[in-house]
Design a protein around this motif. Structure first.
Motif, PDB file in Angstrom:
ATOM      1  N   ILE A  28     -24.342 -58.634  40.873  1.00  8.65           N
ATOM      2  CA  ILE A  28     -24.759 -59.520  39.821  1.00  8.65           C
ATOM      3  C   ILE A  28     -26.221 -59.613  39.371  1.00  8.65           C
ATOM      4  CG2 ILE A  28     -24.828 -62.039  39.437  1.00  8.65           C
ATOM      5  CD1 ILE A  28     -22.253 -62.258  41.072  1.00  8.65           C
ATOM      6  N   LEU A  29     -27.067 -59.352  40.558  1.00 12.40           N
ATOM      7  CA  LEU A  29     -28.435 -59.552  40.174  1.00 12.40           C
ATOM      8  C   LEU A  29     -28.843 -58.324  39.686  1.00 12.40           C
ATOM      9  CD1 LEU A  29     -29.597 -61.113  43.635  1.00 12.40           C
ATOM     10  CD2 LEU A  29     -29.798 -62.302  41.584  1.00 12.40           C
ATOM     11  N   SER A  30     -28.573 -57.137  39.934  1.00 10.45           N
ATOM     12  CA  SER A  30     -29.303 -55.904  39.404  1.00 10.45           C
ATOM     13  C   SER A  30     -28.220 -54.771  38.896  1.00 10.45           C
ATOM     14  CB  SER A  30     -29.961 -55.304  40.682  1.00 10.45           C
ATOM     15  OG  SER A  30     -29.144 -54.977  41.922  1.00 10.45           O
ATOM     16  N   GLY A  31     -26.945 -55.055  38.938  1.00 10.06           N
ATOM     17  CA  GLY A  31     -25.937 -54.049  38.502  1.00 10.06           C
ATOM     18  C   GLY A  31     -26.043 -53.609  37.091  1.00 10.06           C
ATOM     19  N   SER A  32     -25.664 -52.280  36.755  1.00 10.01           N
ATOM     20  CA  SER A  32     -25.804 -51.934  35.338  1.00 10.01           C
ATOM     21  C   SER A  32     -24.562 -52.753  34.452  1.00 10.01           C
ATOM     22  CB  SER A  32     -25.329 -50.405  35.441  1.00 10.01           C
ATOM     23  OG  SER A  32     -23.823 -50.230  35.717  1.00 10.01           O
ATOM     24  N   GLU A  33     -24.748 -52.134  33.023  1.00  5.01           N
ATOM     25  CA  GLU A  33     -23.715 -52.513  32.069  1.00  5.01           C
ATOM     26  C   GLU A  33     -22.253 -52.444  32.508  1.00  5.01           C
ATOM     27  OE1 GLU A  33     -24.572 -51.168  28.306  1.00  5.01           O
ATOM     28  OE2 GLU A  33     -26.665 -52.160  28.461  1.00  5.01           O
ATOM     29  N   GLU A  34     -21.907 -51.638  33.533  1.00  2.00           N
ATOM     30  CA  GLU A  34     -20.532 -51.404  33.788  1.00  2.00           C
ATOM     31  C   GLU A  34     -20.306 -52.666  34.549  1.00  2.00           C
ATOM     32  OE1 GLU A  34     -18.012 -48.678  37.047  1.00  2.00           O
ATOM     33  OE2 GLU A  34     -20.056 -48.181  36.779  1.00  2.00           O
ATOM     34  N   TYR A  35     -21.148 -53.479  34.992  1.00  2.00           N
ATOM     35  CA  TYR A  35     -20.785 -54.552  35.912  1.00  2.00           C
ATOM     36  C   TYR A  35     -21.434 -55.802  35.432  1.00  2.00           C
ATOM     37  CZ  TYR A  35     -20.518 -50.965  39.064  1.00  2.00           C
ATOM     38  OH  TYR A  35     -20.029 -49.712  39.963  1.00  2.00           O
TER      39      TYR A  35
END
Length: 365
Positions: free
Chosen positions: A342-349
């Motif tokens: 949630i904090l640092s994930g890519s656009e996939e997440y």
């Protein structure tokens, strides 16, 4: 409240939380939703949806049950920790008063869904409509503490997290064969109906002053130990129908978030694809340090997925080795993986950006 006391409260707030120009500050945090984020509200209710018995909370600081459906901290707690704040108290807690109001509040209640008829088997739970009413009530209490203008600033500058949807499937549509909702709707129509109702909730949060709203989609419902046991998945394969339902829900939820941001011409809503986040460690548990993503740490029966986690349940020795704590809920360690995405994930997440990016943006506004 007198002016000196009001000033003292505000100065204390600044001392604890910093000025609004600091990107890394701890903001007020407001939590809405179900058992994934309930910090103990149901302890104060006459309901069967409770986690106030051992071994719940076995890895919490007190090593005692706290009302969280976890061995320790849940997703909301880990989020507070990562943002530099203390865990938000349950709104029904008598401790939530005075300066504690400045931290925020947790309104979530285990068993609830988007729909009011979800979770009726649990009796007294805080429906999402009531959670929103409590949010209004909270703001009145906050206004009495720091003044109405400053209360609005605290809410608008705060972070809202809302987690709903899973119970509408497992404790409503799929609760029993030929449930009322499954007779009323085909699955695609039910998902569209849920999203239509969820949109109203998100709009209401915005109307109540929230300006940074994190919306988490539902996880892979067909992979939780309860469903593996219920559907007698001897091979441990996730139920395809529930997986399809969760995937459809998340896709439409992303669309709603996109539409709402376009309507207000600003990114106030961000969506977390919890389905993809969970599937990473469910599909490859060893990569994430788990020995299993099928069997719950606490429970009984097939996959430890039958019934509730109680003092007489089979309990694993090392909770960090298990992705699931009980029949439905992740362990604290799995929650930490989710919060990291949630904090640092890519656009996939994360759509349209992760939480760290939007917090950095707001720190320069």
């Amino acid at each position: 409240m007198s002016e000196p006391l009001l000033l003292f409260a505000y100065v204390t707030f600044l001392a604890v939380f910093g000025s609004s120009s600091t990107p890394s500050e701890a903001r007020a945090f407001f939590v809405f939703g179900d058992s994934l984020v309930d910090s103990g509200n149901n302890n104060y209710l006459a309901t069967t949806a409770r986690a106030d018995n051992i071994p719940y909370g076995i890895d919490s600081p007190s090593h005692r049950p706290t009302g969280r459906f976890s061995n320790g901290r849940n997703i909301a707690d880990v989020m507070s920790e990562q943002l530099g704040g203390e865990p938000t108290l349950p709104y029904l807690s008598p401790e939530l008063r005075g300066e504690k109001l400045l931290v925020g509040a947790n309104f979530a209640s285990a068993g609830v869904g988007i729909l009011d008829d979800t979770g009726i088997q649990f009796a007294n739970v805080i429906r999402i409509s009531k959670q929103l009413q409590y949010f209004e009530e909270y703001q009145e209490k906050l206004s009495a503490l720091v003044g109405r203008s400053q209360a609005r600033k605290i809410v608008s500058h705060g972070l809202v997290m809302i987690t709903l949807g899973g119970n509408d499937f497992v404790n409503n549509y799929y609760l029993i064969p030929l449930s009322l909702r499954s007779r009323q709707f085909s699955l695609p129509d039910f998902v569209r109906y849920l999203i239509f109702e969820y949109r109203k909730v998100l709009v209401r949060l915005y109307e109540l002053g929230a300006r940074l709203i994190l919306v988490t989609g539902t996880g892979p419902l067909g992979c939780v130990p309860a469903e593996l046991a219920l559907r007698r998945s001897l091979s441990g394969e996730c139920d395809p129908e529930l997986q399809r339902a969760a995937d459809m829900f998340n896709m439409l939820l992303f669309d709603v978030v996109r539409e709402l941001n376009l309507e207000i011409d600003y990114v106030s809503f961000i969506a977390a694809n919890a389905f993809n986040m969970h599937m990473n460690y469910i599909t490859n548990p060893q990569v994430y340090g788990f020995i299993t993503s099928k069997v719950a740490c606490c429970g009984q029966g097939l996959f430890n997925g039958v019934g509730l986690c109680t003092a007489v349940s089979k309990l694993c020795e090392d909770r960090d080795e298990y992705a699931f704590w009980d029949a439905f809920h992740p362990t604290e360690r799995a929650c930490r993986i989710i919060v990291r995405e949630i904090l640092s994930g890519s656009e996939e997440y994360m759509h349209p950006m992760n939480l760290s990016t939007i917090l950095a943006r707001d720190g320069t506004v």
